[in-house]
Motif scaffolding. Sequence first.
Motif, PDB file in Angstrom:
ATOM      1  N   UNK A 274       7.718   0.128   1.560  1.00  0.00           N
ATOM      2  CA  UNK A 274       7.600   1.559   1.295  1.00  0.00           C
ATOM      3  C   UNK A 274       8.276   1.922  -0.031  1.00  0.00           C
ATOM      4  N   UNK A 275       9.466   1.402  -0.256  1.00  0.00           N
ATOM      5  CA  UNK A 275      10.191   1.737  -1.483  1.00  0.00           C
ATOM      6  C   UNK A 275       9.449   1.278  -2.733  1.00  0.00           C
ATOM      7  N   UNK A 276       8.721   0.179  -2.626  1.00  0.00           N
ATOM      8  CA  UNK A 276       8.035  -0.371  -3.793  1.00  0.00           C
ATOM      9  C   UNK A 276       6.587   0.111  -3.905  1.00  0.00           C
ATOM     10  N   UNK A 277       6.122   0.879  -2.932  1.00  0.00           N
ATOM     11  CA  UNK A 277       4.751   1.383  -2.996  1.00  0.00           C
ATOM     12  C   UNK A 277       4.646   2.496  -4.021  1.00  0.00           C
ATOM     13  N   UNK A 278       3.523   2.550  -4.669  1.00  0.00           N
ATOM     14  CA  UNK A 278       3.326   3.565  -5.709  1.00  0.00           C
ATOM     15  C   UNK A 278       3.112   4.953  -5.121  1.00  0.00           C
ATOM     16  N   UNK A 279       2.694   5.013  -3.869  1.00  0.00           N
ATOM     17  CA  UNK A 279       2.444   6.301  -3.225  1.00  0.00           C
ATOM     18  C   UNK A 279       2.438   6.109  -1.712  1.00  0.00           C
ATOM     19  N   UNK A 280       2.504   7.212  -0.990  1.00  0.00           N
ATOM     20  CA  UNK A 280       2.422   7.154   0.464  1.00  0.00           C
ATOM     21  C   UNK A 280       1.073   6.585   0.892  1.00  0.00           C
ATOM     22  N   UNK A 281       0.019   6.961   0.160  1.00  0.00           N
ATOM     23  CA  UNK A 281      -1.316   6.432   0.470  1.00  0.00           C
ATOM     24  C   UNK A 281      -1.349   4.912   0.339  1.00  0.00           C
ATOM     25  N   UNK A 282      -0.766   4.398  -0.740  1.00  0.00           N
ATOM     26  CA  UNK A 282      -0.736   2.956  -0.957  1.00  0.00           C
ATOM     27  C   UNK A 282       0.019   2.255   0.166  1.00  0.00           C
ATOM     28  N   UNK A 283       1.145   2.835   0.555  1.00  0.00           N
ATOM     29  CA  UNK A 283       1.943   2.259   1.643  1.00  0.00           C
ATOM     30  C   UNK A 283       1.147   2.208   2.934  1.00  0.00           C
ATOM     31  N   UNK A 284       0.518   3.318   3.317  1.00  0.00           N
ATOM     32  CA  UNK A 284      -0.228   3.368   4.572  1.00  0.00           C
ATOM     33  C   UNK A 284      -1.464   2.475   4.518  1.00  0.00           C
ATOM     34  N   UNK A 285      -2.088   2.402   3.358  1.00  0.00           N
ATOM     35  CA  UNK A 285      -3.248   1.530   3.193  1.00  0.00           C
ATOM     36  C   UNK A 285      -2.854   0.074   3.419  1.00  0.00           C
ATOM     37  N   UNK A 286      -1.756  -0.337   2.832  1.00  0.00           N
ATOM     38  CA  UNK A 286      -1.286  -1.714   2.997  1.00  0.00           C
ATOM     39  C   UNK A 286      -0.963  -2.027   4.452  1.00  0.00           C
ATOM     40  N   UNK A 287      -0.326  -1.077   5.131  1.00  0.00           N
ATOM     41  CA  UNK A 287       0.009  -1.288   6.533  1.00  0.00           C
ATOM     42  C   UNK A 287      -1.254  -1.390   7.386  1.00  0.00           C
TER      43      UNK A 287
END
Length: 343
Positions: free
Chosen positions: A57-70
Amino acid sequence: MIKKENNLEIIRLLLAVQVMIVHVFHHIDNTYFHFLEMVPGVPAFFFLSGFLIYASYEKSSSLYSYMKNRFLRLFPALFFVTVASSILIYFFRVNNGLYDNDFIPLWTIAQFTLGQAYNPHQLRDFGVGVFNGSLWTITVEILFYIAVPIIAFLSKKVKGTLYILGVLSFLIYAFGPDYLGFQFAMGKSLYDFLSITPIVWGWMFILGIITYKKFYLIEKYIKYFWLSIVPIVAFAFAGGEGVLFENQGNRLGVIYFIFYVAFIVYLAFSIKPIPLKIDLSYSLYIWHMPIVNFLLVMNLSNVYYAMAVTLVISVFSWFYIEKPSLKLKRSGLLRSINNQGSV
């Protein structure tokens, strides 16, 4: 700085194998391995998820990127096992003259969303009575994924948030069975419902988060963490029980748990890295119980068949479901932290 070359992948694989072996031998051969129960996979997975997912999460560029990866790490393989399981259940019941199958669509949706613990009465006579009981942890993991941005936000606003949340979670973990065991709904206690959320298990995740955030402080001492094997072995001989010292199963005592994860951190960052070409940890975890149930109803209850079939399907899942999905993920802090984080 966290080392990019580490043993997190192989540790997750070994933890998944531990869960598979314990379940397969218990349900098929009625064999119980006490020593394996002292290195349980689920609590360690929760700790590693706290470490890895918070980093992600800390290294994700955005909340969308974080949730997409998960989503890409968890759901494609989960969809695969859910659809296959639903088809298997349907044809088994029809072949046995059981036509009240209206529950299957709802069960399928539950398995693919947040209802992995849902087990209708129609499945009580199928195999062990719970088709894929291991997946309750998926519910916990998904809810933790959702909670991470909230935890990160609160941590910036309120000093000590992680410690407060960790203590509150541990108190519910420790005293919930006694004080929240009253019937709440559907014949289940309030604690039963809380136990499929991070509210109960959150302190394990949070210890992982704290380890990640304080890694710069403990890094130079990790080479000494091998000493944690001493109390672990002592517990093995002397035994342990209660919320402080329990040393078997998922409900570990907090003191034993700290020594346990300290040794895991040592193995991850102080031992020469062992590279893996494929990551079968997630697929082994989500597939072994459907295979066990299938073999039981087919009267082919052999532990080695179960593990062999699970391995074959897991390899297929990795190459044709998981790996293609992971290619869609954005790059992150490091390979292990970016590509891991499932149960």
